[in-house]
Design a protein around this motif. Structure first.
Motif, mmCIF file in Angstrom:
data_model
loop_
_atom_site.group_PDB
_atom_site.id
_atom_site.type_symbol
_atom_site.label_atom_id
_atom_site.label_comp_id
_atom_site.label_asym_id
_atom_site.label_seq_id
_atom_site.Cartn_x
_atom_site.Cartn_y
_atom_site.Cartn_z
ATOM 1 N N ARG A 76 -23.965 5.562 30.471
ATOM 2 C CA ARG A 76 -23.216 4.690 29.570
ATOM 3 C C ARG A 76 -24.092 4.424 28.345
ATOM 4 N NH1 ARG A 76 -22.699 -0.234 27.586
ATOM 5 N NH2 ARG A 76 -20.604 -1.081 27.321
ATOM 6 N N TYR A 77 -23.563 4.707 27.159
ATOM 7 C CA TYR A 77 -24.370 4.481 25.967
ATOM 8 C C TYR A 77 -24.217 3.042 25.478
ATOM 9 C CZ TYR A 77 -20.136 5.139 23.057
ATOM 10 O OH TYR A 77 -18.896 5.023 22.479
ATOM 11 N N ALA A 78 -25.159 2.596 24.662
ATOM 12 C CA ALA A 78 -25.200 1.205 24.185
ATOM 13 C C ALA A 78 -24.320 1.066 22.952
ATOM 14 C CB ALA A 78 -26.642 0.800 23.893
ATOM 15 N N SER A 133 -26.492 5.912 35.009
ATOM 16 C CA SER A 133 -27.516 5.244 34.204
ATOM 17 C C SER A 133 -26.843 4.563 33.029
ATOM 18 C CB SER A 133 -28.584 6.231 33.715
ATOM 19 O OG SER A 133 -28.041 7.140 32.784
ATOM 20 N N SER A 134 -27.557 3.604 32.428
ATOM 21 C CA SER A 134 -27.027 2.856 31.289
ATOM 22 C C SER A 134 -28.118 2.739 30.240
ATOM 23 C CB SER A 134 -26.570 1.456 31.726
ATOM 24 O OG SER A 134 -25.533 1.535 32.687
ATOM 25 N N PRO A 179 -31.613 -0.289 24.067
ATOM 26 C CA PRO A 179 -32.751 -0.060 23.174
ATOM 27 C C PRO A 179 -34.104 -0.183 23.861
ATOM 28 C CG PRO A 179 -31.135 -1.481 22.123
ATOM 29 C CD PRO A 179 -30.725 -1.353 23.558
ATOM 30 N N LEU A 180 -34.120 -0.760 25.066
ATOM 31 C CA LEU A 180 -35.358 -0.966 25.819
ATOM 32 C C LEU A 180 -35.528 0.046 26.940
ATOM 33 C CD1 LEU A 180 -35.242 -4.862 26.047
ATOM 34 C CD2 LEU A 180 -36.262 -3.436 24.269
ATOM 35 N N GLY A 181 -34.680 1.073 26.964
ATOM 36 C CA GLY A 181 -34.762 2.088 28.005
ATOM 37 C C GLY A 181 -33.522 2.109 28.875
ATOM 38 N N SER A 182 -33.452 3.090 29.752
ATOM 39 C CA SER A 182 -32.286 3.275 30.612
ATOM 40 C C SER A 182 -32.415 2.476 31.907
ATOM 41 C CB SER A 182 -32.099 4.752 30.939
ATOM 42 O OG SER A 182 -31.765 5.484 29.779
ATOM 43 N N VAL A 209 -28.010 -1.771 38.405
ATOM 44 C CA VAL A 209 -26.768 -2.472 38.073
ATOM 45 C C VAL A 209 -25.555 -1.666 38.503
ATOM 46 C CG1 VAL A 209 -26.553 -1.468 35.755
ATOM 47 C CG2 VAL A 209 -25.635 -3.754 36.190
ATOM 48 N N SER A 210 -24.470 -2.366 38.794
ATOM 49 C CA SER A 210 -23.157 -1.767 39.061
ATOM 50 C C SER A 210 -22.107 -2.579 38.317
ATOM 51 C CB SER A 210 -22.841 -1.768 40.563
ATOM 52 O OG SER A 210 -23.782 -1.003 41.287
#
Length: 264
Positions: A3-5, A86-87, A90-93, A130-131
């Motif tokens: 999932r992109y930010a 994964s999500s 800006p601080l990483g996945s 996370v889910s």
């Protein structure tokens, strides 16, 4: 599949250093497990979200975020999850786990700010996965417990739950002014009555009082309250604020409230 930010650079900074300065909550210590937290842009919501993460139980290793769907219509009682593994932030996945519940709708979860506002905090913490669940509304108070039981069946002692919800959206832009143009105080008082019901575990009454207003996550909040009761957690009201604290506009505002449930 990641999932992109989507909301970085608009609802919160995309610069990692600026973002860290906004979300840093110090050392994680406490016994909190479940929370109702706002999902507005971080200029409004970060202090609320930090209250949960700074008091999160050290036993929690994964979070389930339950959010309403703001951009895709969901039928009452409909539960949506995703296949993301994964999500991005800006601080990483962040490691992300699909859930075996409801229908899969990756596009709805990708679009949802009610999910994304918490992800920088999870990335900052560094050890949590996370889910995701979307739940917009419930058709009856009986379905609060049924939904809570379904979600609780996916959790264990290492699982925390965030119910994503702002409280009342008040003013002409929201077509909601039951107390007139000077209804700020009455609207905030009504929200606090619902917050107290949620914190005390009276999920059904809270849902009945809130379901016809503009509390966007009253369904997730009611389900979280019910789950907390099943786990015999102790509820309390945390930080309270409104967007007017920042904008100065008491005729057009959104109300926010943190509710925390902890181990007794």
């Amino acid at each position: 599949m990641e999932r992109y930010a989507k909301f970085q650079g608009s609802w919160y900074p995309d610069d990692p250093q600026l973002l860290e300065g906004m979300i840093d909550y110090g050392k994680r210590e406490g016994t909190s497990r479940i929370a109702v937290l706002p999902h507005s842009g971080l200029i409004f919501s970060s202090s609320h979200i930090k209250q949960y993460f700074s008091t999160l139980s050290s036993s929690i290793r994964k979070l389930i975020i339950i959010s309403p769907s703001h951009y895709f219509y969901l039928e009452p009682d409909m539960i949506v999850s995703s296949g993301f593994t994964s999500s991005a932030t800006p601080l990483g996945s962040i490691a992300t786990h699909p859930l075996d519940i409801g229908a899969r709708a990756d596009s709805a979860i990708q679009a949802e700010h009610g999910i994304e506002m918490f992800l920088p905090f999870i990335a900052h913490e560094g050890t949590l996965s996370v889910s995701y669940i979307l739940l917009s509304s419930l058709s009856s108070k009986e379905n609060i417990r049924k939904t809570a039981e379904r979600i609780l069946s996916l959790a264990d002692d290492e699982t925390g739950i965030i119910a994503s919800s702002d409280f009342t959206h008040y003013g002409p832009s929201y077509s909601y002014m039951p107390y007139g143009r000077d209804g700020y105080g009455k609207a905030v008082d009504a929200d606090m009555e619902i917050a107290r019901l949620l914190a005390s575990g009276n999920a059904e009454k809270a849902w009945e009082k809130g379901r016809n207003g503009t509390i966007c996550g009253i369904a997730p909040a009611s389900v979280a309250s019910c789950i907390a009761g099943m786990l015999n957690l102790e509820g309390s009201i945390g930080k309270r604020s409104t967007s007017a604290d920042t904008t100065g506009d008491r005729n057009e505002f959104v109300s926010y409230c943190t509710i925390l449930w902890r181990d007794r």
